[in-house]
Design a protein around this motif. Structure first.
Motif: not given
Lengths: 204, 204, 204, 204
Positions: A8, A10-12
């Motif tokens: 999550s 890293d996604d952000k």
DNA sequence: GATGAATGAGAGTTCATTCAT
DNA sequence: TATGAATGAACTCTCATTCAT
């Protein structure tokens, strides 16, 4: 909560970088605001600062990541020819470098647009990174051209350094139009075309 | 007292433009302040606004004047070949364009450094001027290459548009290194070298 | 925590407007600085711009809100007399307009002080709003006076337009002193007094 | 050289003041620039400072000179009635004050327009002068009304102070429209009309 | 006296960055 | 973690005032 927190996170980060690329590409670095980046990313402004220290760092990440990828693409393209010292291998490596650039740009269409006008005004720190990358690449091309000369594959009318710049200049300039083309030819085709132009010239 | 007042006023304008060029070249347009320009020019901040309406106008003058000069240099180089439609004349005109660029850059070393990273982030108004100039030039080169093709002087392996970009890319990139060289070769030599490379390629 | 966040945001707006009113009333619009307004409001300068687009907008809000309120007060005062066309009803409506002004000013003591000298130098945009409001009001009074004349309630010695200005001039001038009075008479009393003076004159 | 230098100097002062009045009337004091005043006066900016210490002084002269003239006009109008203490004389003096105002405004049409919005934002120094003048005048009117009351010429329904403000308010407001009228009635007529309205009211 | 180029303090406005919630 | 209101340094531009000519 459900998904892994690391992913999550890293996604952000990726989400923000993507937004930054879009925004910077459209308006330029200095004219863009962190507000706008956050808005495009669909998050609050403060959140940007949880993942990046500053606006400049956004730029850093954006650029240096790509430079790294391009460099590694080139690396792959030339790796196999390190041992063999035949003239053909050197030429093939050069062709590989050309192709690596087009391959890179084809996946980074927006990045190229974005970069087009930014180099040189990125602040010393960043432009250094870009220029280092570029110079490194050009220097490698220069070395290979020297090898090719030594092996009689390339004529000595011009010094290798100038030739290297000429080749890279061709590649960048052609890549730019190529990307603007709504129906661009394949990476293989355009690479071959440019490399052939470089080797054989345009004279009928 | 001795010198003419008109010259003095023009001198002040020139002085400010010179300072602006230096400052913008060093820090980029957006990062530079009018204060800094004034300081480098050795005048007060307000004085800048006696000669220019805005910071943007400084940039405009800096750029558009040069673009105009480059364009007119190219004009001269191609003018004589307008009537003759022999293949040789077209090639000579192309060589003239290449030479015009190097001649221009040789007198505008600092300007090139300055421009290197500015295009694309000059604000719509200005970048339009620059891009128009560039595109016009590239389009003209393209046309000439088509003529040359029609006359059998240039092969048709690649389309004229791509060739034009390739040539201009070579010119810009080589010009850049050339200017950095502490002992650069003559304008004639480097122009010939690049044009020859373009025509004949580098193959031994 | 306890209070609603919406209320808090509105509070901040109101806080700034209040400060602006105080500052503008004291020094006039052009002589006042946004810095000063912020200081009086106890916030940072930049915060002002979170709630208002510009210094001018501060003025706009300050003025147009009040004009609207005054207008609606007058509206109420005259609404009921729209149907009845008796002379008495028209006179009652006129008295209502006078009273509406005093009622308005009694709750806007500071605003009157502030407005006293600002009209005419608010920049076209704003002064238009104020003048429109004033002219509208005066025009309405004029119309009512004409009706009253038609019904034989007001003499024709003077034209209605002049009368209307005279009445409004009396109202504004008296309101000003009235507000300065530490122990002002009631809205009802002062309104009646002024209206009576207008109708019956001061002759013994 | 030919004409007397003193007269010339006074002429220049007057020229500048005239220009300042025009400019300030059009744009308001703060929005006007000394540059504009000089341009309208047809002289160089620096010259303004040979005749006035500051922009503010321009305003001072503009206003206080007029106030002085109005005051002296009023003085004349009331002088003769100082000795006689008959009621009629007091009323005549009041009528004279009213007429003096209209007479003043009729020669200072532009000044009135100009003053309309400036009072209250002239800076303490100047507005004091104006307000002092106004208050003095109003106070004088108040005194005369008291005298008139004492002599049974004016009823006591309202206090003299309020009456004085009412009268002056009528005068200023009517004067303003009167001046805007392209074909204004005579000073005598409009003065009489207003004074009569004040004395007898508008009731049929 | 007259000029107008030069000055520089000061204004409105923006926006990267912080931090209490 | 996430938010977004708050901050204030820094920027561009204006213009009253000065002063060398």
């Amino acid at each position: 909560m459900a998904s892994s927190p690391v992913a999550s996170s890293d996604d952000k980060r990726a989400l923000i970088l993507e937004a930054a690329l879009r925004v910077f590409a459209e308006s330029g670095f200095h004219t863009s605001t962190v507000d706008k980046v956050a808005e495009v990313a669909g998050i609050a402004k403060g959140t940007v600062y949880l993942y990046f220290h500053s606006k400049n760092e956004l730029m850093d990440e954006l650029v240096s990541g790509r430079i790294a990828r391009l460099t590694s693409l080139v690396e792959e393209a030339t790796a196999q020819s390190v041992d063999e010292l035949t003239g053909e291998a050197v030429l093939a490596a050069l062709a590989g470098i050309v192709k690596a650039h087009f391959a890179f740009y084809s996946t980074e269409r927006q990045f190229l647009t974005f970069l087009a006008g930014q180099i040189g005004m990125l602040g010393p720190n960043l432009s250094t990174a870009v220029l280092d990358g570029t110079q490194l690449l050009t220097a490698r091309v220069e070395t290979m051209l020297e090898q090719a000369m030594a092996m009689g594959k390339v004529r000595r009318a011009t010094d290798a350094r100038t030739m290297a710049f000429a080749l890279m200049g061709m590649v960048h300039a052609v890549a730019y139009t190529w990307l603007m083309d709504p129906e661009p030819s394949s990476v293989d085709d355009i690479s071959a075309e440019v490399f052939d132009m470089f080797m054989a010239g345009v004279r009928a």
